[in-house]
Design an enzyme around this catalytic site. Structure first.
Site, PDB file in Angstrom:
ATOM      1  N   ASN A   9       0.851  -1.195   0.000  1.00 54.42           N
ATOM      2  CA  ASN A   9       0.000   0.000   0.000  1.00 54.42           C
ATOM      3  C   ASN A   9       0.889   1.248   0.000  1.00 54.42           C
ATOM      4  O   ASN A   9       1.444   1.626   1.030  1.00 54.42           O
ATOM      5  CB  ASN A   9      -0.916  -0.024   1.227  1.00 54.42           C
ATOM      6  N   LYS A  11       0.031   4.285  -0.345  1.00 50.91           N
ATOM      7  CA  LYS A  11      -0.647   5.450   0.242  1.00 50.91           C
ATOM      8  C   LYS A  11      -0.425   6.680  -0.649  1.00 50.91           C
ATOM      9  O   LYS A  11      -0.362   6.554  -1.872  1.00 50.91           O
ATOM     10  CB  LYS A  11      -0.195   5.653   1.689  1.00 50.91           C
ATOM     11  N   HIS A  99      -9.676   0.592   5.357  1.00 53.07           N
ATOM     12  CA  HIS A  99      -8.393   0.843   6.024  1.00 53.07           C
ATOM     13  C   HIS A  99      -8.622   1.785   7.205  1.00 53.07           C
ATOM     14  O   HIS A  99      -9.479   2.669   7.163  1.00 53.07           O
ATOM     15  CB  HIS A  99      -7.405   1.448   5.032  1.00 53.07           C
ATOM     16  N   GLU A 171      -5.205  -5.263  10.942  1.00 54.29           N
ATOM     17  CA  GLU A 171      -4.242  -4.193  11.170  1.00 54.29           C
ATOM     18  C   GLU A 171      -4.519  -3.541  12.525  1.00 54.29           C
ATOM     19  O   GLU A 171      -5.422  -2.724  12.639  1.00 54.29           O
ATOM     20  CB  GLU A 171      -4.292  -3.153  10.043  1.00 54.29           C
ATOM     21  N   SER A 216       3.205  -2.136  10.527  1.00 54.03           N
ATOM     22  CA  SER A 216       4.664  -2.058  10.675  1.00 54.03           C
ATOM     23  C   SER A 216       5.344  -3.396  10.403  1.00 54.03           C
ATOM     24  O   SER A 216       6.317  -3.771  11.067  1.00 54.03           O
ATOM     25  CB  SER A 216       5.034  -1.540  12.072  1.00 54.03           C
TER      26      SER A 216
END
Length: 255
Positions: A9, A11, A99, A171, A216
Site C-alpha cells: 500500500n 498510500k 483501512h 491491522e 509495521s
C-alpha cells in the site's frame, strides 16, 4: 490451498516517475524468482498511476495491481470519487476497503464500508477488507468485540458464492506507522479468531480466505509473522515504498 499475498500500500506517496520506477524494479526482481503458483504480490499505487502500474504488472507472473479505495456508489454526480468499475477498467484486480486511515480520517462507517464491499465484488474486484482495534481497545480487552463487529460488516454483504473475492487484513491501529508491531503470538491470536468466525459464517469455505497482517510489517519481522498458521501474508505500508525491502518481505513467505 490459500493464496499467499504480500500487498504493498503506497498510500499518498511517489511522483509519477518514481511510481513507475518502483513498479519496474519490483517486477524485474520478482520475474527472476521461481515461486509457488499460489504466491502473489499486489501493488497499490495512488489512483493517477493505476493504469500504467497495471500495465507493468500484467506482464509479470505472480503480480497484480489494486486500488487503495473505491467509491460507495456505481456512478453519478460524485465529484472526486472513483468507482469500482473504473478501477477494473484500468486493469486492477484488487481494492483495499475499510483501512483504518479511511475509517478515522474520513469517517467511513459500517454503512459506507458495506456499500464499498458490495460495489467492489460486483465489479469483479477482490476486496482486501481491513479490521483492527485501537490501542485503548487492545488494553481494555474489548478488541475481539470490535473485530467481531467489523467482521459482521463483511458477512452481511459477501455471500458464500463470492467468498473467493474476499481477503481480510488484520491491522492493529496502534501498530500502523508507529514502528510498533503486534508480536507473532498477538497477531496469530487475532487471525485464529477471524478464521473461527469465517468458518462459523461460511462453513469450511471460510478456511479458504486469505488473512493478512498489517501494522509495521518489515523485513526483520515478516518471517516470524508469516510462519504463523493463520497469517497468509501482509498488507505492507512504508516498507512497500522500497523495492529491496518489499522483495525481502515477499521472500519471507514460507514455501
Amino acid at each position: 490451498m490459500r493464496k499467499k499475498i504480500v500487498a504493498g500500500n503506497w498510500k499518498m506517496n511517489k511522483s509519477y516517475p518514481e511510481a513507475i520506477s518502483l513498479a519496474l524494479d519490483i517486477t524485474k526482481e520478482l520475474s527472476h524468482k521461481i515461486v509457488p503458483a499460489h504466491f502473489e504480490a499486489v501493488l497499490f499505487p495512488p489512483f493517477p498511476f493505476l493504469r500504467p502500474v497495471s500495465e507493468i504488472t500484467f506482464a509479470a507472473p505472480h503480480m497484480q495491481t489494486g486500488a487503495q479505495n473505491c467509491a460507495s456508489e456505481r456512478s453519478g454526480a460524485y465529484t472526486g470519487e472513483v468507482s469500482a468499475e473504473m478501477i477494473t477498467s484500468c486493469g486492477a484486480t484488487y481494492v483495499i476497503i475499510g483501512h483504518s486511515e479511511r475509517r478515522a480520517l474520513y469517517k467511513e462507517d459500517c454503512h459506507i464500508i458495506r456499500k464499498k464491499i458490495n460495489e467492489a465484488i460486483s465489479a469483479g474486484l477482490t476486496a482486501i477488507v481491513c479490521v483492527g482495534e485501537q490501542l485503548e481497545q487492545r488494553k481494555n480487552g474489548t478488541f475481539r468485540d470490535v473485530i467481531d463487529t467489523q467482521l459482521h460488516e463483511i458477512f452481511e454483504v459477501v455471500p458464500s458464492g463470492k467468498i473467493a473475492h474476499l481477503v481480510i487484513a488484520y491491522e492493529p491501529v496502534w501498530a500502523i506507522g508507529t514502528g510498533e508491531t503486534a508480536s507473532p503470538q498477538q497477531a496469530e491470536e487475532v487471525h485464529f479468531f477471524i478464521r473461527e468466525k469465517l468458518i462459523a459464517n461460511y462453513g469450511q469455505d471460510g478456511a479458504s480466505v486469505s488473512l493478512l497482517y498489517g501494522g509495521s510489517c518489515n523485513p526483520s519481522n515478516a518471517s516470524k509473522l508469516f510462519a504463523c498458521e493463520n497469517i497468509d501474508g501482509g498488507l505492507i505500508g512504508g516498507a512497500s515504498l522500497n523495492a529491496e525491502q518489499f522483495i525481502a518481505i515477499f521472500d519471507s513467505l514460507p514455501q
